[in-house]
Design an enzyme around this catalytic site. Structure first.
Site, PDB file in Angstrom:
ATOM      1  N   HIS A   1       0.824  -1.214   0.000  1.00  0.00           N
ATOM      2  CA  HIS A   1       0.000   0.000   0.000  1.00  0.00           C
ATOM      3  C   HIS A   1       0.859   1.267   0.000  1.00  0.00           C
ATOM      4  CE1 HIS A   1      -3.590  -2.365   0.277  1.00  0.00           C
ATOM      5  NE2 HIS A   1      -3.245  -2.878   1.439  1.00  0.00           N
TER       6      HIS A   1
ATOM      7  N   ASP B   1      -5.164  -7.437  -3.868  1.00  0.00           N
ATOM      8  CA  ASP B   1      -5.556  -7.360  -2.465  1.00  0.00           C
ATOM      9  C   ASP B   1      -6.936  -7.944  -2.213  1.00  0.00           C
ATOM     10  OD1 ASP B   1      -5.158  -6.910   0.199  1.00  0.00           O
ATOM     11  OD2 ASP B   1      -5.604  -4.792   0.126  1.00  0.00           O
TER      12      ASP B   1
END
Length: 351
Positions: A208, A259
Site C-alpha cells: 500500500h 488485495d
C-alpha cells in the site's frame, strides 16, 4: 464479500468498519472452504492474465485461535489451490500478534495470531522444507504491520528472513491511524522504525505505502525496496492517494496487487500506477522513464517487478491479448501497448 460491504453501515463508514465485515467472513473459514474460495479467486486471476500470485496469508488457526493439529494446513491448501488453477505462488506467511500497541487480539483476529515469534519461524521453516524442490512455489515472511506485531518481532523476523534471502512483506502506512499509533508507541514513523530494525532492503515490500511522504519514500527508495500499490482495493477502501511521483523519484520499485479482489482487473491496477498520480498532481503523463514508454514501464511494474517482489526471477509465462478486441479496433500497431494499459481491461486477455 463482493457486494456485501457496499452500503453505509455506520455514520462514518471507513476502512475500520469494512475490516469488521472482513473479520466476520474470515471467522467462518475452514480448510475446505478456504480451498474452495481460493480456487475461485485464483481462477479469476488466471482468466485476468495473472500467472504468479503473492498470497499475503494470515488465516492460520481455528476460529478461537487454537492451532490445527497440522499447523500449516491452511497454507498448504491455499498453495494447492493456486497450483490447481495454473498459478505460481509465493506464500507469504503472515506474523500477527496483537490488535495494536498494548492491546490483546480482538475476537476476529485470534485465528491470525501466534503467541510467540518462534511459532512463526517454526511454521515458515516447515513450509520452506516442504516446498524447497518445487520451482513454482516460494515461501516468504510477512509481519502484518507495525500495528499487529511488536518491534522486537520485526527485528528478529527481518534478520531471520534476510539470512535466507526470503521475500519480506508488510502493510506500511496504509492508514493515518497506523502511523499515529506507531509514533505514539515508538516515537518513530513506520518507515524510520523499519529502517532501524533492519527490515528495509531489496527484498522488502511495503504493501500500500499510501501515506508515505517524500522523506519516507526516499528511505524506502534508498534501500531499493518495493512499494506494492493496490489501486482498485485502495479506491474501494477509501485509503487515499499514494505519492507515486515521490516514490518514483526516490527510486522505490513499484509493483501492483489485487488485495481484496473487489475487482479482478490487473490491467486496471497497472494503469492505476499512473492515473492515481494524475489525480494527485492534476497533470497528465506524470513520468517519462528512460529507454521506455510509460506503458512499457507500467507493464514491467505489473509483471516482472511483481514476480521479483514475490521471490521469482522471471515473469513466469506469457499471456495473449486479443488483437481483435473492440478496444483495439482502430489502434495502430505502434500504440497497441499504450492502448492496452490506458484503455483496456482484463477482458482483453485471450483464453
Amino acid at each position: 464479500m463482493r457486494g456485501s460491504a457496499q452500503r453505509r453501515g455506520a455514520p462514518a463508514d471507513d476502512f475500520w468498519t469494512w475490516r469488521g465485515t472482513m473479520y466476520r467472513a474470515a471467522m467462518a473459514l475452514d480448510p475446505e472452504s478456504i480451498e474452495r474460495i481460493s480456487r475461485v479467486a485464483f481462477r479469476d486471476l488466471y482468466a485476468a492474465g495473472v500467472r504468479t500470485v503473492g498470497e499475503f496469508h494470515y488465516i492460520h488457526h481455528q476460529a478461537d485461535g487454537t492451532p490445527y493439529d497440522d499447523r500449516t494446513i491452511m497454507s498448504d491448501v491455499v498453495i494447492a489451490a493456486a497450483r490447481a488453477e495454473g498459478l505460481r505462488v509465493s506464500l507469504l506467511r503472515v506474523a500477527y500478534n496483537r490488535a495494536g500497541p498494548g492491546r490483546a487480539p480482538e475476537e476476529g483476529q485470534r485465528r491470525f495470531c501466534d503467541a510467540r515469534v518462534e511459532d512463526v519461524v517454526r511454521d515458515t521453516e516447515k513450509l520452506l522444507a516442504k516446498y524447497k524442490h518445487d520451482p513454482n512455489v516460494r515461501i516468504g515472511i510477512a509481519p502484518h504491520s507495525v500495528r499487529a506485531v511488536p518491534p522486537e518481532w520485526i527485528r528478529e523476523l527481518a534478520a531471520w528472513a534476510g539470512a535466507r534471502d526470503l521475500p519480506f512483506h508488510m502493510h506500511v502506512a496504509e492508514q493515518v491511524r497506523e502511523i499515529d499509533e506507531c509514533v505514539a508507541e515508538t516515537g518513530k514513523h513506520p518507515i524510520d522504525l523499519l529502517a532501524d530494525l533492519g527490515a528495509l532492503g531489496p527484498r522488502f515490500v511495503a504493501v500500500h505505502a499510501t501515506h508515505l511522504d517524500g522523506e519516507h519514500a526516499a528511505r524506502l527508495g534508498a534501500a531499493r525496496g518495493f512499494a506494492c500499490i493496490c489501486p482498485t482495493t485502495e479506491a474501494d477502501l477509501g485509503d487515499g492517494l499514494p505519492d507515486l511521483p515521490a516514490l518514483r523519484k526516490a527510486g522505490a520499485r513499484l509493483c501492483t496487487g489485487i488485495d481484496s479482489h473487489v475487482i479482478t482487473d490487473v490491467i486496471a491496477d497497472v494503469r492505476g500506477l499512473e492515473t492515481l498520480a494524475r489525480l494527485r498532481t492534476e497533470t497528465r503523463v506524470t513520468f517519462s522513464p528512460q529507454n521506455a514508454t510509460p506503458a512499457e514501464a507500467l507493464w514491467r511494474s505489473g509483471s516482472i517487478e511483481g514476480c521479483i517482489a514475490c521471490g521469482f526471477d522471471d515473469a513466469g509465462g506469457e499471456i495473449r491479448i486479443a488483437r481483435d478486441h473492440p478496444t483495439l479496433a482502430l489502434v495502430d500497431d505502434e500504440h497497441v501497448l499504450d492502448a492496452i494499459v490506458f484503455s483496456g481491461s482484463s477482458t482483453m486477455v485471450a483464453a
